[in-house]
Design a protein around this motif. Sequence first.
Motif, mmCIF file in Angstrom:
data_model
loop_
_atom_site.group_PDB
_atom_site.id
_atom_site.type_symbol
_atom_site.label_atom_id
_atom_site.label_comp_id
_atom_site.label_asym_id
_atom_site.label_seq_id
_atom_site.Cartn_x
_atom_site.Cartn_y
_atom_site.Cartn_z
ATOM 1 N N ALA A 168 18.307 -19.836 5.912
ATOM 2 C CA ALA A 168 19.188 -19.788 7.079
ATOM 3 C C ALA A 168 20.402 -20.670 6.800
ATOM 4 O O ALA A 168 20.311 -21.893 6.901
ATOM 5 N N PRO A 169 21.531 -20.064 6.412
ATOM 6 C CA PRO A 169 22.720 -20.867 6.107
ATOM 7 C C PRO A 169 23.106 -21.751 7.292
ATOM 8 O O PRO A 169 23.047 -21.301 8.444
ATOM 9 N N TYR A 170 23.513 -22.961 6.973
ATOM 10 C CA TYR A 170 23.889 -23.910 8.029
ATOM 11 C C TYR A 170 25.045 -23.388 8.852
ATOM 12 O O TYR A 170 26.003 -22.833 8.336
ATOM 13 N N LYS A 171 24.922 -23.525 10.115
ATOM 14 C CA LYS A 171 26.065 -23.401 11.011
ATOM 15 C C LYS A 171 25.853 -24.383 12.157
ATOM 16 O O LYS A 171 24.713 -24.803 12.418
ATOM 17 N N GLU A 172 26.934 -24.729 12.805
ATOM 18 C CA GLU A 172 26.901 -25.739 13.864
ATOM 19 C C GLU A 172 25.782 -25.424 14.859
ATOM 20 O O GLU A 172 25.713 -24.305 15.384
ATOM 21 N N GLY A 173 24.911 -26.343 15.080
ATOM 22 C CA GLY A 173 23.868 -26.190 16.097
ATOM 23 C C GLY A 173 22.541 -25.682 15.563
ATOM 24 O O GLY A 173 21.496 -25.939 16.148
ATOM 25 N N LEU A 174 22.568 -24.958 14.448
ATOM 26 C CA LEU A 174 21.334 -24.326 13.964
ATOM 27 C C LEU A 174 20.288 -25.350 13.528
ATOM 28 O O LEU A 174 19.088 -25.115 13.659
ATOM 29 N N TYR A 175 20.736 -26.476 13.014
ATOM 30 C CA TYR A 175 19.797 -27.478 12.512
ATOM 31 C C TYR A 175 19.765 -28.722 13.415
ATOM 32 O O TYR A 175 19.473 -29.817 12.968
ATOM 33 N N ASP A 176 20.049 -28.505 14.678
ATOM 34 C CA ASP A 176 20.150 -29.647 15.601
ATOM 35 C C ASP A 176 18.867 -30.474 15.659
ATOM 36 O O ASP A 176 18.908 -31.675 15.900
ATOM 37 N N LEU A 177 17.723 -29.832 15.495
ATOM 38 C CA LEU A 177 16.459 -30.573 15.577
ATOM 39 C C LEU A 177 16.450 -31.719 14.571
ATOM 40 O O LEU A 177 16.167 -32.867 14.919
#
Lengths: 445, 383
Positions: free
Chosen positions: A331-340
Amino acid sequence: MNVRFAGLLLVMTIFPCVAQAADVSCKTAECHTSIGGTQNMHEPVKEGDCSGCHKQTNPLHPLKGAKSFAMTAQGAALCYQCHDAFGKKKVLHPPVKDGECAYCHKPHGGVGPFLLEGGDDQTALCMGCHDAAPFKQKVKHGPVAVGACTKCHNPHESNEKALLRGPVWESCLKCHADFLKSLKGAAFIHPPVKDGPCTSCHNPHGSAVPQLLKKKMPDVCLECHPGLAKKLTAKVPHKPLQDEGGCGNCHSTHFSKSKGLLAGEEKDVCLGCHDTDKLGKPPLRNIKKEIEGKKFLHGPIEMGECKACHSPHGSDYFRLLNKSYPADLYAPYKEGLYDLCLECHEKNLLKFAETTIYTNFRNGKRNLHFVHVVDKRKGRTCRVCHEAHASSGEKLISKEGVQFGEWKIPLNFKITPTGGSCAPGCHRAFKYDRDKPETYGAETK
Amino acid sequence: MKIIRFAKLRKSIGVSLFGMAFASCLAGCAGKAAPPGTVFFPPPPNKPKVQFLTSIADSTDVEGKQGGFSLVVTGKEGEQSIRSISKAYGVAVSKGKIYVCDTSGGQLVIIDPVNKKFDYLKGNYGDGKLKKPVNVALDDDGNIYVVDTMRKEVLVYDSMGNYLKSFGKELEKAKPVDIVAYKNRLYLLDIFQGDIKVLDRRTGRLLTTIGKDEGSSKGLRMPVNFTIDKAGFMYVTNAGNGKVIKLDLDGHILGSFGKLGDGFGDFTRPKGVAVDDTGLIYVADGGHQNVQLFSFVDNKSRLLMFFGDPGLPVGSMNLPAGIAVSKDNLAYFQKFAAPDFELEQVIYVINQYGPAKLAIYGLGKMKGDTTEMVAPTSADKSK
């Protein structure tokens, strides 16, 4: 007019021998034969002294078509001639208030004590006036089940609501003494338990759900904790909340030694279920097994705080996570996707291709976290290299390798004072160095 | 229309503040009478958060009129030498001492309020002679770095004030205007190039250039002042676009706030910028003639208050430029504060004109005031 007294007068009319002098019993082989003969006779009846309650008003007895005896007093005043009068407390049982003692008591004698007709089981007596429906529920309170209404209620008068023998909390704890003992040692007490009343959550007579709850869990809990309602209807529910045990599967609803009224320490409660390979379909990971014996624990787990990452009441995110984290391997990084992860870890970790600040996983300034995760075609999620719960490898780098279908991809990661290296199943072996950057050949990617 | 509206509002607030100054003399503030002349910001009925404490224009403001004198400059004995600040720009505070760049006087004034000393820089002669010092920084060892826009150099002095060396002439087409020493690096703000030069602190060697606008609208535009907070983030005021831009030490732009205008939170001539140890950002504005106070959390700015607007008997600013905020000297300046007003930070603002060359304010609150300068965010509450 009280039906029982009317009957009594009728009996007296039919059997005039009652009119005889006090030293002569009214009850003979022919007269007043129904009087007495019960287990618990009224004391004057037992002594054959009817004159305490009855007085002759006509010398002729029996007197056909007329009465020759009358009561020595009317209503409760008759009884108060011998018994202490009621009416000194705030709440009176309506028959007491009306002076109709014979609504409940048999004046000559009853099967049960206190001149009651129904013996020890008072259900029929009380249900003669009270609505029986609440007492016919699937789950009955013990005293209700055996008709011991007067165990909790004073049938004559009380200073408490519903003629209770004491305040609700005290009334309950008169029997639930074991509860009181445990309560005293508890660090955390549910406010309704501490401040009462118990009837905030429980129906004292009967209920359709276990533990005499007013409603099933979690509905009864949501009455005071409405903020959780949204969580409980989230996309990903926590299964224990959906079964009969409800909130009580994790929480000790009255008191606890643990914060949040949990049934034990947070991690222990979670691992109480997540300690098997057979939980759920397909089975969830056995977290207890994953953690046991590992040298490095994820910070929140080390502190026993599973809820730092998971929302145990429900979540809109995969695996009950508190915030967004991809469910897929890539899952390529984008704003918010890896917030956890970025909630605790460096927020700018994946923002810049070059950095000297946000990560030590870099070759010179080249941000190798960026290289792995921001790759638009195949951005690797954190789990490709890191274990979320525990690992034998530093930085929670997976020692055994991430599950990739049927294969676990080895990482062979090593750390040096200024960098490190890895020789994974993903690409050829690479070194990296922050101070003296490695130069990669054509196979950089 | 908006500009007119805000301009009127500002004026009315200025009037309110003026009234407040007198009201505070009569009615007091926050329930307790403030001494005459006390100037609080914001005006009542708000709870006071900033108080004008005092100002310094020359050595008598520090040493007293009969105070001691220095041989550093005059070399004369037996007479009192009054040393003054002519027209200053930059200010820095380190270990309790206040360093003021007197641009037109060609001096670096070193003020030690606790020990009542007002001195000129000892090494300001010969090769170390300052021509137009605009900003100053100190490193952890106490070394003094002065940016001189006429010499187009950074002059380095040791902690005793002795001249050591200078560098920066070799930087082509550069005009350094501000400097920060942070760990083993020197960060030099270049108003011409619109970037920040990173130099080795010990050698003065240029290591890299950061923050250069790469054609985007986000970059630096005529950067005039900057600071680095305790977490290592840079805040740069830009005269060209009216923004305060936040960067990391690699030069990545992390966010910005403000725009050219005269609304609340806008800037006309943003100059000095400082960040206190709680993260509050102070921006002096030569156009608005005030200092605006911001929070900047999760890339969201919030204007918290402003102070020093024109119209007050004392405490108004006159072309404010450099600003510094420090917890140093809290105890010393507490005695200038109104009874029950407890200082948390001391704010030093340079006025390029007017009698209060160095105006000193205190951020704090009245005893018993439980309100916080920054209300907790929803995220904080959820934690």
